[in-house]
Design a protein around this motif. Structure first.
Motif, PDB file in Angstrom:
ATOM      1  N   ASP A  25       0.811  -1.218   0.000  1.00  0.00           N
ATOM      2  CA  ASP A  25       0.000   0.000   0.000  1.00  0.00           C
ATOM      3  C   ASP A  25       0.844   1.267   0.000  1.00  0.00           C
ATOM      4  O   ASP A  25       0.546   2.227  -0.713  1.00  0.00           O
ATOM      5  CB  ASP A  25      -0.936   0.000   1.217  1.00  0.00           C
ATOM      6  N   THR A  26       1.917   1.282   0.803  1.00  0.00           N
ATOM      7  CA  THR A  26       2.715   2.497   0.942  1.00  0.00           C
ATOM      8  C   THR A  26       4.015   2.459   0.154  1.00  0.00           C
ATOM      9  O   THR A  26       4.636   3.492  -0.073  1.00  0.00           O
ATOM     10  CB  THR A  26       3.052   2.739   2.421  1.00  0.00           C
ATOM     11  N   GLY A  27       4.437   1.241  -0.232  1.00  0.00           N
ATOM     12  CA  GLY A  27       5.712   1.113  -0.923  1.00  0.00           C
ATOM     13  C   GLY A  27       6.909   1.107   0.009  1.00  0.00           C
ATOM     14  O   GLY A  27       8.046   0.933  -0.441  1.00  0.00           O
ATOM     15  N   GLU A  28       6.687   1.281   1.321  1.00  0.00           N
ATOM     16  CA  GLU A  28       7.796   1.263   2.277  1.00  0.00           C
ATOM     17  C   GLU A  28       8.392  -0.138   2.354  1.00  0.00           C
ATOM     18  O   GLU A  28       7.688  -1.137   2.225  1.00  0.00           O
ATOM     19  CB  GLU A  28       7.310   1.706   3.659  1.00  0.00           C
ATOM     20  N   GLU A  29       9.703  -0.186   2.620  1.00  0.00           N
ATOM     21  CA  GLU A  29      10.412  -1.450   2.606  1.00  0.00           C
ATOM     22  C   GLU A  29      11.077  -1.738   3.942  1.00  0.00           C
ATOM     23  O   GLU A  29      11.443  -0.816   4.680  1.00  0.00           O
ATOM     24  CB  GLU A  29      11.470  -1.447   1.499  1.00  0.00           C
ATOM     25  N   THR A  30      11.219  -3.017   4.261  1.00  0.00           N
ATOM     26  CA  THR A  30      11.943  -3.477   5.445  1.00  0.00           C
ATOM     27  C   THR A  30      12.950  -4.531   4.990  1.00  0.00           C
ATOM     28  O   THR A  30      12.572  -5.518   4.360  1.00  0.00           O
ATOM     29  CB  THR A  30      10.997  -4.096   6.488  1.00  0.00           C
ATOM     30  N   LEU A  31      14.229  -4.301   5.301  1.00  0.00           N
ATOM     31  CA  LEU A  31      15.254  -5.278   4.981  1.00  0.00           C
ATOM     32  C   LEU A  31      15.336  -6.305   6.102  1.00  0.00           C
ATOM     33  O   LEU A  31      15.511  -5.958   7.272  1.00  0.00           O
ATOM     34  CB  LEU A  31      16.614  -4.610   4.808  1.00  0.00           C
ATOM     35  N   ILE A  32      15.202  -7.576   5.759  1.00  0.00           N
ATOM     36  CA  ILE A  32      15.300  -8.659   6.731  1.00  0.00           C
ATOM     37  C   ILE A  32      16.615  -9.391   6.506  1.00  0.00           C
ATOM     38  O   ILE A  32      16.794 -10.060   5.481  1.00  0.00           O
ATOM     39  CB  ILE A  32      14.121  -9.633   6.591  1.00  0.00           C
ATOM     40  N   PRO A  33      17.553  -9.277   7.436  1.00  0.00           N
ATOM     41  CA  PRO A  33      18.831  -9.967   7.262  1.00  0.00           C
ATOM     42  C   PRO A  33      18.669 -11.476   7.444  1.00  0.00           C
ATOM     43  O   PRO A  33      17.825 -11.940   8.214  1.00  0.00           O
ATOM     44  CB  PRO A  33      19.707  -9.382   8.376  1.00  0.00           C
ATOM     45  N   SER A  34      19.479 -12.234   6.767  1.00  0.00           N
ATOM     46  CA  SER A  34      19.472 -13.683   6.969  1.00  0.00           C
ATOM     47  C   SER A  34      19.992 -13.990   8.370  1.00  0.00           C
ATOM     48  O   SER A  34      20.772 -13.233   8.944  1.00  0.00           O
ATOM     49  CB  SER A  34      20.340 -14.371   5.915  1.00  0.00           C
ATOM     50  N   GLY A  35      19.539 -15.118   8.914  1.00  0.00           N
ATOM     51  CA  GLY A  35      20.022 -15.543  10.224  1.00  0.00           C
ATOM     52  C   GLY A  35      19.310 -14.913  11.395  1.00  0.00           C
ATOM     53  O   GLY A  35      19.628 -15.225  12.550  1.00  0.00           O
ATOM     54  N   VAL A  36      18.356 -14.029  11.148  1.00  0.00           N
ATOM     55  CA  VAL A  36      17.598 -13.377  12.213  1.00  0.00           C
ATOM     56  C   VAL A  36      16.202 -14.000  12.267  1.00  0.00           C
ATOM     57  O   VAL A  36      15.559 -14.168  11.228  1.00  0.00           O
ATOM     58  CB  VAL A  36      17.476 -11.855  11.947  1.00  0.00           C
ATOM     59  N   PRO A  37      15.708 -14.371  13.456  1.00  0.00           N
ATOM     60  CA  PRO A  37      14.351 -14.921  13.515  1.00  0.00           C
ATOM     61  C   PRO A  37      13.314 -13.890  13.081  1.00  0.00           C
ATOM     62  O   PRO A  37      13.329 -12.752  13.545  1.00  0.00           O
ATOM     63  CB  PRO A  37      14.180 -15.315  14.988  1.00  0.00           C
ATOM     64  N   VAL A  38      12.471 -14.299  12.182  1.00  0.00           N
ATOM     65  CA  VAL A  38      11.360 -13.474  11.726  1.00  0.00           C
ATOM     66  C   VAL A  38      10.097 -14.058  12.347  1.00  0.00           C
ATOM     67  O   VAL A  38       9.791 -15.242  12.164  1.00  0.00           O
ATOM     68  CB  VAL A  38      11.247 -13.476  10.189  1.00  0.00           C
ATOM     69  N   THR A  39       9.386 -13.244  13.103  1.00  0.00           N
ATOM     70  CA  THR A  39       8.194 -13.696  13.795  1.00  0.00           C
ATOM     71  C   THR A  39       6.965 -13.085  13.133  1.00  0.00           C
ATOM     72  O   THR A  39       6.904 -11.871  12.937  1.00  0.00           O
ATOM     73  CB  THR A  39       8.226 -13.282  15.280  1.00  0.00           C
ATOM     74  N   ILE A  40       6.013 -13.924  12.785  1.00  0.00           N
ATOM     75  CA  ILE A  40       4.768 -13.432  12.201  1.00  0.00           C
ATOM     76  C   ILE A  40       3.834 -13.018  13.328  1.00  0.00           C
ATOM     77  O   ILE A  40       3.501 -13.829  14.199  1.00  0.00           O
ATOM     78  CB  ILE A  40       4.089 -14.495  11.325  1.00  0.00           C
ATOM     79  N   SER A  41       3.396 -11.778  13.335  1.00  0.00           N
ATOM     80  CA  SER A  41       2.403 -11.343  14.312  1.00  0.00           C
ATOM     81  C   SER A  41       1.023 -11.628  13.741  1.00  0.00           C
ATOM     82  O   SER A  41       0.451 -10.818  13.014  1.00  0.00           O
ATOM     83  CB  SER A  41       2.546  -9.852  14.635  1.00  0.00           C
ATOM     84  N   HIS A  42       0.482 -12.802  14.064  1.00  0.00           N
ATOM     85  CA  HIS A  42      -0.865 -13.131  13.613  1.00  0.00           C
ATOM     86  C   HIS A  42      -1.851 -12.080  14.119  1.00  0.00           C
ATOM     87  O   HIS A  42      -2.781 -11.694  13.402  1.00  0.00           O
ATOM     88  CB  HIS A  42      -1.272 -14.502  14.141  1.00  0.00           C
ATOM     89  N   ALA A  43      -1.625 -11.622  15.358  1.00  0.00           N
ATOM     90  CA  ALA A  43      -2.538 -10.654  15.957  1.00  0.00           C
ATOM     91  C   ALA A  43      -2.490  -9.320  15.223  1.00  0.00           C
ATOM     92  O   ALA A  43      -3.535  -8.747  14.874  1.00  0.00           O
ATOM     93  CB  ALA A  43      -2.197 -10.460  17.435  1.00  0.00           C
ATOM     94  N   ALA A  44      -1.291  -8.787  15.007  1.00  0.00           N
ATOM     95  CA  ALA A  44      -1.174  -7.493  14.338  1.00  0.00           C
ATOM     96  C   ALA A  44      -1.634  -7.575  12.887  1.00  0.00           C
ATOM     97  O   ALA A  44      -2.296  -6.672  12.380  1.00  0.00           O
ATOM     98  CB  ALA A  44       0.269  -6.998  14.411  1.00  0.00           C
ATOM     99  N   ALA A  45      -1.286  -8.660  12.199  1.00  0.00           N
ATOM    100  CA  ALA A  45      -1.693  -8.818  10.801  1.00  0.00           C
ATOM    101  C   ALA A  45      -3.210  -8.872  10.665  1.00  0.00           C
ATOM    102  O   ALA A  45      -3.786  -8.283   9.743  1.00  0.00           O
ATOM    103  CB  ALA A  45      -1.061 -10.075  10.211  1.00  0.00           C
ATOM    104  N   ASN A  46      -3.868  -9.571  11.591  1.00  0.00           N
ATOM    105  CA  ASN A  46      -5.330  -9.651  11.538  1.00  0.00           C
ATOM    106  C   ASN A  46      -5.992  -8.295  11.705  1.00  0.00           C
ATOM    107  O   ASN A  46      -7.110  -8.077  11.225  1.00  0.00           O
ATOM    108  CB  ASN A  46      -5.843 -10.589  12.637  1.00  0.00           C
ATOM    109  N   LEU A  47      -5.325  -7.392  12.417  1.00  0.00           N
ATOM    110  CA  LEU A  47      -5.878  -6.066  12.675  1.00  0.00           C
ATOM    111  C   LEU A  47      -5.220  -4.999  11.806  1.00  0.00           C
ATOM    112  O   LEU A  47      -5.301  -3.810  12.120  1.00  0.00           O
ATOM    113  CB  LEU A  47      -5.723  -5.719  14.160  1.00  0.00           C
TER     114      LEU A  47
END
Length: 465
Positions: free
Chosen positions: A306-328
């Motif tokens: 929607d905004t085109g903003e980007e987030t760089l995710i480095p390899s080797g770092v745990p990525v956690t899905i926020s089911h709660a935040a995504a739902n809202l």
């Protein structure tokens, strides 16, 4: 966000402020921009938290992310505290939860077949028998804590029956698992895990000698290329997936039914049903609020559609899905009315690692709540809903207690007493943490074969009834 450096002063997902109002934290994270932000899951444990709905789907479905926790660089380098309370959850194990591709398929297929053999009618009867037994323990008191006395006990009580556990293991498995997930001290949690593994090892050996019509037997029949250690881990995953979120789902839905005016009314006046309430909980209070840990195989850029903003995710770092935040996610066009009937939430995750027991969990939760409301139709909260406390920690959104009051009744099938003098016979020592029904007499016929009683709340419409 660029580079692999974490910002200072990361939001903490484990303190009291987060437990009291996680949505405020999610709003602050979104204000930083981008579909994902850095957070601290536990002291000394950083993660990138995905808060955007579309970004979450992208990560969960992408082959560029791995579930293999051996990719966790900080853990491999010794930078994660050895006594961290999150290691039993996030540390690598030999289960389908931590496997990718063909390895995941090898471990997932036996689980799907084992769970797929559950007879839904027998499951409903099993849940109702278990629910009736638990309610009998407090029905004559007129008060109860529906977390410790009901919601925290019924999922594992049902699971041990589905596993085909003999009586002598039922209580031990329940006790060990609840100790593992509820212990404050890491040593106590590890002790619970060790006892749980010992119980499941014994159960597997029993089922090798004496197969039955149960999940454990079917898992063994379809696991010719699965090791003993892997078998145990699959059963641990199934138990965990059913117990902890199941407790949260049942208790939060009951709280909502007792406090939300949209569910109030008489036989014809209620606008929403138990099933609607259960689905609403998955949108508003996803039991696994922040979960589905993955690791970028190489540096990966997430882009907000929607905004085109980007987030760089480095390899080797745990990525956690926020089911709660995504739902809202504010970009979702889901209204309050739509949520009750919309099942596009991420409470059960998505992609190849979506929960394999969604249908089973749904039956357990629905029948548990239905049976409770049928038995105690005048039940109400003992404290205002806004005074209820929520469990601390980043992973599970669950009430710590749910105190209720109601008109005291006798055990199922007995004559109710106005004094509440008749109480259910106590369970034997060592069986108070949730287990199979043992030698208790059979309760009344399952709800689906009997006309439900009229009660003051408009909760009688049932899925498929």
């Amino acid at each position: 966000m660029s580079g692999a450096a974490q910002p200072s002063g990361l939001p903490k997902l484990y303190d009291d402020a987060f437990a009291a109002d996680p949505n405020a934290t999610y709003a602050r994270l979104r204000s930083q921009g981008g579909p994902a932000q850095w957070v601290e899951l536990a002291p000394g444990v950083e993660s990138v938290l995905v808060t955007g709905y579309q970004a979450a789907l992208e990560v969960l479905r992408s082959p560029y992310f791995s579930k293999d926790a051996n990719r966790w660089t900080a853990l491999a380098d010794g930078r994660v505290p050895s006594d961290s309370p999150i290691l039993p959850i996030m540390g690598p194990r030999k289960s389908l939860w931590f496997a990718d591709g063909q390895e995941h398929l090898r471990l997932r297929t036996p689980v799907d077949r084992a769970l797929g053999g559950i007879d839904p009618h027998k499951l409903r009867s099993c849940v109702q028998r278990s629910a009736t037994r638990l309610i009998d323990e407090f029905a004559a008191d007129g008060t109860a804590d529906l977390v410790s006395q009901y919601a925290a006990r019924i999922p594992v009580m049902v699971l041990t029956q589905l596993f085909g556990c003999p009586d002598h293991l039922n209580g031990r498995i329940s006790t060990a698992f609840l100790q593992m997930v509820n212990a404050v001290e890491p040593a106590a949690a590890q002790e619970g895990l060790r006892d749980l593994v010992a119980c499941l090892t014994e159960l597997i050996e029993i089922k090798r000698r004496t197969p039955g019509d149960d999940v454990t037997t079917r898992l063994l029949q379809h696991s010719s290329d699965v090791t003993q250690e892997e078998l145990i881990d699959q059963l641990v995953v199934i138990t965990g997936a059913g117990q902890v979120p199941g407790t949260a789902w049942i208790s939060t839905a009951t709280m909502m039914l007792l406090s939300d005016d949209r569910f109030a009314g008489d036989l014809t006046g209620g606008s929403l049903t138990v099933t609607d309430a259960l689905n609403e909980v998955l949108w508003l209070h996803a039991p696994h609020s922040n979960y589905s840990f993955v690791y970028a195989i190489e540096d990966y850029t997430l882009r907000d559609p929607d905004t085109g903003e980007e987030t760089l995710i480095p390899s080797g770092v745990p990525v956690t899905i926020s089911h709660a935040a995504a739902n809202l996610d504010p970009s979702l066009p889901t209204s309050q009315a739509q949520r009750a009937v919309n099942t596009a939430h991420l409470a059960f995750s998505a992609g190849p690692h979506a929960c394999p027991a969604q249908d089973t969990a749904g039956v357990i939760a629905e029948v548990a709540v239905d049976t409770l409301l049928d038995r105690l139709p005048e039940m109400e909260l003992a404290v205002p809903a806004d005074q209820l406390a929520w469990r601390p920690g980043p992973f599970i959104r669950a009430l710590t207690e749910l105190p209720v009051r109601f008109t005291a009744v006798g055990a199922a099938g007995s004559t109710p007493s106005g004094t509440g003098a008749e109480s259910a016979a106590p369970m034997p020592p060592g069986q108070r943490t949730g287990q199979g029904p043992g030698p208790a007499p059979e309760p009344p016929a399952p709800a689906e074969t009997a006309a439900p009683p009229k009660r003051r709340r408009g909760l009688l419409a049932r899925r498929g009834r």
